[in-house]
Design an enzyme around this catalytic site. Structure first.
Site, mmCIF file in Angstrom:
data_model
loop_
_atom_site.group_PDB
_atom_site.id
_atom_site.type_symbol
_atom_site.label_atom_id
_atom_site.label_comp_id
_atom_site.label_asym_id
_atom_site.label_seq_id
_atom_site.Cartn_x
_atom_site.Cartn_y
_atom_site.Cartn_z
ATOM 1 N N GLU A 168 -6.574 4.872 8.134
ATOM 2 C CA GLU A 168 -6.328 6.291 7.807
ATOM 3 C C GLU A 168 -7.576 6.919 7.192
ATOM 4 O OE1 GLU A 168 -2.682 5.594 5.652
ATOM 5 O OE2 GLU A 168 -1.707 5.090 7.540
ATOM 6 N N SER A 221 3.808 -2.021 10.359
ATOM 7 C CA SER A 221 5.262 -2.087 10.544
ATOM 8 C C SER A 221 5.860 -3.443 10.198
ATOM 9 C CB SER A 221 5.633 -1.676 11.974
ATOM 10 O OG SER A 221 5.243 -0.323 12.202
ATOM 11 N N GLU A 260 -5.131 -4.650 10.779
ATOM 12 C CA GLU A 260 -4.103 -3.631 10.930
ATOM 13 C C GLU A 260 -4.338 -2.871 12.232
ATOM 14 O OE1 GLU A 260 -2.243 -2.539 6.834
ATOM 15 O OE2 GLU A 260 -3.812 -1.126 7.345
ATOM 16 N N LYS A 285 0.223 4.254 -0.214
ATOM 17 C CA LYS A 285 -0.369 5.464 0.387
ATOM 18 C C LYS A 285 -0.076 6.662 -0.528
ATOM 19 C CE LYS A 285 -0.083 3.223 4.844
ATOM 20 N NZ LYS A 285 0.079 3.311 6.298
ATOM 21 N N ASN A 342 0.876 -1.173 0.000
ATOM 22 C CA ASN A 342 0.000 0.000 0.000
ATOM 23 C C ASN A 342 0.913 1.223 0.000
ATOM 24 O OD1 ASN A 342 -1.769 2.068 0.496
ATOM 25 N ND2 ASN A 342 -2.338 1.402 2.562
ATOM 26 N N HIS A 375 -9.350 1.368 5.246
ATOM 27 C CA HIS A 375 -8.062 1.562 5.916
ATOM 28 C C HIS A 375 -8.261 2.514 7.091
ATOM 29 C CE1 HIS A 375 -3.942 2.638 6.743
ATOM 30 N NE2 HIS A 375 -3.569 1.575 6.045
ATOM 31 N N GLY A 394 2.938 2.430 10.804
ATOM 32 C CA GLY A 394 3.902 3.503 10.619
ATOM 33 C C GLY A 394 4.637 3.897 11.896
HETATM 34 P P1 13P Z 1 3.280 0.464 7.693
HETATM 35 O O1 13P Z 1 3.765 -0.840 7.083
HETATM 36 O O2 13P Z 1 4.005 1.650 7.169
HETATM 37 O O3 13P Z 1 3.224 0.384 9.175
HETATM 38 O O4 13P Z 1 1.764 0.664 7.201
HETATM 39 C C1 13P Z 1 0.877 -0.388 7.291
HETATM 40 C C2 13P Z 1 -0.342 -0.040 6.535
HETATM 41 O O5 13P Z 1 -1.068 0.860 6.933
HETATM 42 C C3 13P Z 1 -0.627 -0.759 5.299
HETATM 43 O O6 13P Z 1 -1.892 -0.498 4.830
#
Ligand code: 13P
Length: 252
Positions: free
Chosen positions: A98, A213, A168, A11, A9, A96, A174
């Protein structure tokens, strides 16, 4: 047996030149993989580029979000599932954290997006996960249940047969703080059992990815857990060697 799936992903990252470089390396580095599907979800403006770079390769691609509305119309800034078909996407991430947290998407909106994706024959990757406060309050399972049930209530459990789930935990995204393999496995088995209460075959075949992560140095221990069927990878999907190593970890 469930084959492993690793999804990058990206982003809101990318650029024409860096995408080409990253995708060329990822294609090359994953060529010899067996029994693992690799997918990248790139930002909308680059889907056409993604399609032309990956069209003749073993890597599939998808989008990170979609409109909940099926019919075209006055929805400024939105992208419909039908438009994604034009770029030969296979997958679309929905729900997601976010999107849920920063853009106020509630579980019904996410379920409507899930429906929009399936209506055009694409595969939704439904993300669920708790925040740190929710985990500390001991309500992780309640949150996962609420997020999952919204889709089951709207669509029926059969819809999960053509979907992928991703656990997640928000506190692991992150932050460099990965869930332990046992914490992740605990959430995954909870999700699978919740589906199993409706339909055992669908539950047994459902791919549940872990995201938060994931790195080359922790992927193997996560992917060897019995109910973790691969990963949804954020930051590490932007670094060719990391992403390639994570894809290889899924093969073992
Ligand atoms: P990270 O791998 O950067 O922690 O992000 C995970 C994520 O949100 C994947 O959709």
């Amino acid at each position: 047996m469930r084959l492993k799936l690793v999804v990058g992903n990206w982003k809101m990252h990318g650029g024409i030149e860096q995408n080409q470089c990253l995708l060329d390396l990822v294609v090359e580095g994953t060529r010899a993989l067996k029994g693992v599907s690799c997918v990248v979800c790139t930002p909308y403006p680059y889907l056409s580029q993604t399609q032309s770079l990956l069209g003749n390769t073993h890597i599939l691609w998808g989008a990170q979000n979609v409109s909940q509305y099926d019919k075209e119309g006055a929805y400024t800034g939105e992208v419909s599932a039908k438009m994604l078909i034009d770029f030969l996407c296979h997958y679309v991430i929905v729900g997601h954290s976010e999107r849920r947290i920063m853009y106020g998407e509630d579980s019904l909106t996410v379920a409507l997006k899930f429906r929009a994706v399936q209506r055009v024959g694409l595969i939704p990757i439904l993300c669920v996960g708790e925040t740190l406060e929710q985990r500390e309050a001991g309500i992780t399972e309640q949150i996962l249940a609420e997020q999952l049930d919204a889709v089951i209530e709207l669509m029926g459990v059969d819809a999960l047969a053509k979907s992928v789930l991703a656990y997640e935990p928000v506190w692991a995204i992150g932050t460099g703080k990965t869930a332990t393999p046992q914490q992740a496995q605990g959430a995954h088995i909870f999700i699978r059992n919740r589906v199993l209460a409706h339909n055992d075959k669908i539950a047994a075949e459902l791919k549940i990815l872990y995201g938060g992560s994931v790195k080359a140095n922790n992927a193997t221990e996560l992917f060897t857990m019995p109910d973790i069927d691969g990963g949804l990878i954020g930051g590490s999907s932007l670094i060719a060697n990391e992403f390639i190593a994570i894809c290889h970890a899924a093969q073992n």
